[in-house]
Design an enzyme around this catalytic site. Structure first.
Site, PDB file in Angstrom:
ATOM      1  N   LYS A  77      -2.337  -0.312   5.223  1.00  0.00           N
ATOM      2  CA  LYS A  77      -1.736   0.421   6.043  1.00  0.00           C
ATOM      3  C   LYS A  77      -2.770   0.417   7.529  1.00  0.00           C
ATOM      4  CE  LYS A  77      -1.586   4.942   6.117  1.00  0.00           C
ATOM      5  NZ  LYS A  77      -1.179   6.262   5.713  1.00  0.00           N
ATOM      6  N   GLN A 149       4.444  17.332   9.366  1.00  0.00           N
ATOM      7  CA  GLN A 149       3.898  17.142   7.676  1.00  0.00           C
ATOM      8  C   GLN A 149       4.481  18.716   7.395  1.00  0.00           C
ATOM      9  OE1 GLN A 149       2.735  16.476   4.506  1.00  0.00           O
ATOM     10  NE2 GLN A 149       2.516  15.103   6.039  1.00  0.00           N
ATOM     11  N   GLY A 229      -5.072  19.379   6.794  1.00  0.00           N
ATOM     12  CA  GLY A 229      -5.359  19.048   7.964  1.00  0.00           C
ATOM     13  C   GLY A 229      -6.728  18.227   8.356  1.00  0.00           C
ATOM     14  N   ASP A 231      -8.920  15.331   8.758  1.00  0.00           N
ATOM     15  CA  ASP A 231      -8.962  14.142   8.097  1.00  0.00           C
ATOM     16  C   ASP A 231      -9.934  13.222   8.988  1.00  0.00           C
ATOM     17  OD1 ASP A 231      -8.082  14.421  10.709  1.00  0.00           O
ATOM     18  OD2 ASP A 231      -5.922  13.293  10.300  1.00  0.00           O
ATOM     19  N   SER A 302      -7.214  17.456   0.476  1.00  0.00           N
ATOM     20  CA  SER A 302      -6.391  15.980   0.621  1.00  0.00           C
ATOM     21  C   SER A 302      -6.753  15.278   1.749  1.00  0.00           C
ATOM     22  CB  SER A 302      -4.869  16.442   0.530  1.00  0.00           C
ATOM     23  OG  SER A 302      -4.096  15.313   0.721  1.00  0.00           O
TER      24      SER A 302
END
Length: 335
Positions: A77, A149, A229, A231, A302
């Site tokens: 990606k 999201q 959130g 990242d 995450s």
């Protein structure tokens, strides 16, 4: 042989949560088994354009699974983050493109929109974590951040818990209103404060903030948190005390310590190795126990993994191929 072109609508139509969630769960399990190759996410910083590119390649093999159809796949990606795009160029801040390939021949089976795919697989990852870490009877979901999201968070989590009540909080009232309108026929959904959202059985935070906005004391006694959130290095949605008090589960050690919810207190030494419970993949395979009767707050950090993209892309490609969807074209000029 032709390559299948799948735009955002085609990806959305074929990335059905009941299929994507178990595929993403299998990806976490394969990671724990060592059946993946996932080089670190690489960055190209473009300071002159206030943006960056990120490449995320991975190979995923689920032929060792005892519960899933056996398959393997590879993909990469290519995704950007350009915050000035909406105001300066009338373009989205984030855009992604994914190339999905046959590992045996390296033939590019599909080129698909990676933005929609990211939305779906991120929601699915939160659902997997929620399934293993939230209380069984969770009926309320709080969401902080009413951007795109937030929609996939609700859609995914409602697949694995009997969600009835939803509280969404955002500084933009129009976003909250749009979210409430979108889901008002399916759930008891309303706008509320961060504190009200945080008191729910499950909380998903999906904001780009660099200072904590969710107070520790606002969380319920047994709330499960999906911290989505953060990242990039320097981002943080939750207070360090929350991390210290919670059972913290991460998706990937390298990514989370560099750019996940734990990255800021990790860098300062406020949160360390002894404070981590484990990775989600180990919980999925049963090597590490998930939620127990003694657990209070649980938190899933995450960051988003390339193997999740591969798993979701596999679902999209197989379903689109079976239904004759997408646009085939001779990318390599072999026909």
């Amino acid at each position: 042989m032709q390559t299948l072109l799948l735009d955002s609508d085609a990806v959305a139509a074929n990335a059905q949560m009941p299929d994507v969630i178990p595929a993403v769960e299998e990806a976490f399990a394969a990671d724990d088994r060592g059946d993946v190759q996932m080089p670190a996410k690489s960055y190209i910083e473009l300071e002159q354009y206030n943006g960056d590119f990120r490449s995320m390649p991975a190979y995923l093999d689920v032929t060792g699974s005892a519960t899933a159809e056996e398959w393997d796949a590879a993909a990469v990606k290519w995704v950007n983050v350009h915050p000035d795009n909406p105001s300066d160029h009338d373009l989205p801040t984030v855009m992604g493109t994914l190339i999905y390939s046959d590992p045996e021949t390296a033939y590019p089976l599909a080129i698909m929109d990676g933005t929609e795919l990211t939305l779906q697989r991120t929601g699915a990852a939160a659902a997997v974590a929620t399934d293993h870490l939230a209380i069984e009877g969770a009926t309320s979901l709080g969401i902080v951040g009413a951007g795109v999201q937030s929609y996939s968070q609700l859609e995914a989590i409602a697949e694995i818990r009997p969600i009835e009540t939803v509280v969404v909080s955002d500084v933009d009232d129009a976003r909250v209103a749009a979210f409430v309108e979108a889901f008002g026929d399916q759930f008891d959904v309303r706008g509320g404060s961060i504190e009200e959202a945080a008191s729910c059985d499950v909380l998903s935070t999906v904001t780009p903030v660099r200072e904590p906005i969710v107070p520790r004391e606002a969380l319920g006694e047994h709330t499960h948190v999906n911290a989505i959130g953060a990242d990039a290095a320097g981002k943080q949605e939750h207070e360090a005390q929350t991390l210290l008090d919670a059972k913290v589960v991460i998706d990937d050690y390298e990514q989370c310590t560099h750019s996940g919810e734990i990255n800021v207190p990790w860098a300062s030494g406020e949160f360390g190795e002894d404070d981590l419970y484990g990775e989600l993949g180990a919980i999925v395979t049963g090597h590490v126990e998930g939620r127990t009767a003694d657990d209070g707050i649980t938190l899933f950090d995450s960051t988003g993994l390339a193997i999740q993209d591969v798993a979701a892309a596999h679902v999209v490609y197989e379903r689109a191929t079976a239904d004759g969807e997408g646009t085939p074209f001779d990318l390599l000029g072999l026909d």
